[in-house]
Scaffold this active site. Structure first.
Site, PDB file in Angstrom:
ATOM      1  N   TYR A  62      -9.284  -5.525  54.666  1.00 12.28           N
ATOM      2  CA  TYR A  62      -9.036  -4.937  55.979  1.00 12.28           C
ATOM      3  C   TYR A  62     -10.051  -5.440  57.006  1.00 12.28           C
ATOM      4  O   TYR A  62     -10.612  -4.655  57.778  1.00 12.28           O
ATOM      5  CB  TYR A  62      -9.097  -3.408  55.898  1.00 12.28           C
ATOM      6  CG  TYR A  62      -8.027  -2.760  55.060  1.00 12.28           C
ATOM      7  CD1 TYR A  62      -6.967  -3.492  54.528  1.00 12.28           C
ATOM      8  CD2 TYR A  62      -8.075  -1.396  54.792  1.00 12.28           C
ATOM      9  CE1 TYR A  62      -5.988  -2.884  53.743  1.00 12.28           C
ATOM     10  CE2 TYR A  62      -7.092  -0.780  54.019  1.00 12.28           C
ATOM     11  CZ  TYR A  62      -6.063  -1.537  53.495  1.00 12.28           C
ATOM     12  OH  TYR A  62      -5.097  -0.922  52.722  1.00 12.28           O
ATOM     13  N   HIS A  66      -6.253  -4.165  44.183  1.00 11.97           N
ATOM     14  CA  HIS A  66      -5.365  -4.522  45.293  1.00 11.97           C
ATOM     15  C   HIS A  66      -4.446  -5.650  44.814  1.00 11.97           C
ATOM     16  O   HIS A  66      -4.769  -6.824  44.930  1.00 11.97           O
ATOM     17  CB  HIS A  66      -6.212  -4.970  46.481  1.00 11.97           C
ATOM     18  CG  HIS A  66      -5.674  -4.580  47.802  1.00 11.97           C
ATOM     19  ND1 HIS A  66      -6.411  -4.650  48.955  1.00 11.97           N
ATOM     20  CD2 HIS A  66      -4.466  -4.105  48.182  1.00 11.97           C
ATOM     21  CE1 HIS A  66      -5.696  -4.239  49.979  1.00 11.97           C
ATOM     22  NE2 HIS A  66      -4.502  -3.917  49.536  1.00 11.97           N
TER      23      HIS A  66
END
Length: 269
Positions: free
Chosen positions: A65, A129
């Site tokens: 992010y 992830h």
């Protein structure tokens, strides 16, 4: 105020809504329908304060992010005890592109870096992830062995998997403390994963509960956001839905939608 839910068997209690923070650190190669400007520190601090005042205690970030982790490390200074922090490992984002590495060495490096960036001694929750090759990640890299070792060492309190397939989710539910699953009115393929987690006491966090802003309604008079919130928070076994926003007004609207969904669930039960 919303009543917090058990996060599986972790012993943690999480708010029914969590704050997703991709928009605090990255506006490249994202799937939202409208472009946005990353908020400055004053705006981000006001957003976090708004979330906290609304009863949210779960905050979600990731190395992928952008600089979200670094920013949160500063923005949450003095507030660590108020937040359950979820971060991830396996995906990196540089120069507008994602790259993935699930080796034990990289996971250790990534988690140590997240601890430093977030200015904390531990992560409440660490998720793998996934790049979509869920079963390969689990079998080939034995990621849960690595995470179990780091949990025992005190780096993380709980670990899990943010996957992209039903098969991978069902496999991960055998080993993980928590799963992050995509679920909304337009996509329910992973419902069996949620059901398996509910049976096995594995916590469930929902991603894309509002389809990243792409929700539609079959009926013109229906509110697609409320419909999806009713579905997601009405599903047995769901601990929290992670909603990403940088607009305090939208955040409070989501809290009201969530509260209405929880009242509806209570009435049905």
């Amino acid at each position: 105020m919303m009543t917090n839910n058990p996060l599986g068997k972790t012993g943690m209690l999480v708010s029914p809504l969590g704050l997703g923070t991709v928009k605090l650190g990255r506006n490249q190669d994202v799937k939202y329908p409208n472009a946005f400007t990353i908020p400055d520190d004053r705006q981000a601090s006001a957003l976090i304060a708004c979330a906290r005042e609304a009863g949210i205690n779960l905050i979600d970030t990731a190395p992928a992010y952008g600089n979200s982790e670094e920013r949160l490390g500063k923005l949450l200074a003095g507030q660590r005890q108020n937040w359950i922090i979820c971060s991830k490992a396996g995906e990196e984002f540089h120069n507008g592109r994602s790259a993935f590495n699930f080796t034990p060495e990289h996971l250790r490096y990534s988690i140590a870096r997240s601890l430093q960036r977030l200015n904390t001694d531990y992560l409440d929750l660490l998720l793998i992830h996934s790049d979509g090759n869920d079963t390969d990640i689990i079998h080939r890299y034995e990621v849960f062995n690595t995470l179990a070792t780091l949990k025992q060492a005190g780096w993380i309190r709980a670990f899990g998997f943010s996957g992209k397939t039903c098969e991978g989710g069902l496999l991960a539910s055998r080993y993980a403390d928590v799963l992050m699953v995509t679920f909304n009115t337009g996509y329910q393929d992973e419902r069996p994963v949620i059901e398996a987690c509910h049976q096995n006491g594995v916590g469930v966090l929902i991603k894309k509960a509002l389809a990243s802003g792409h929700l539609t309604s079959a009926q013109p008079h229906d509110d697609p956001v409320q419909q999806s919130m009713n579905l997601v928070l009405g599903q047995a076994g769901v601990s929290s839905a992670i909603i990403g926003t940088i607009n305090p007004a939208h955040l409070l609207d989501n809290v009201r939608n969530a509260s209405a969904a929880l009242h509806l669930k209570q009435a049905r039960n």
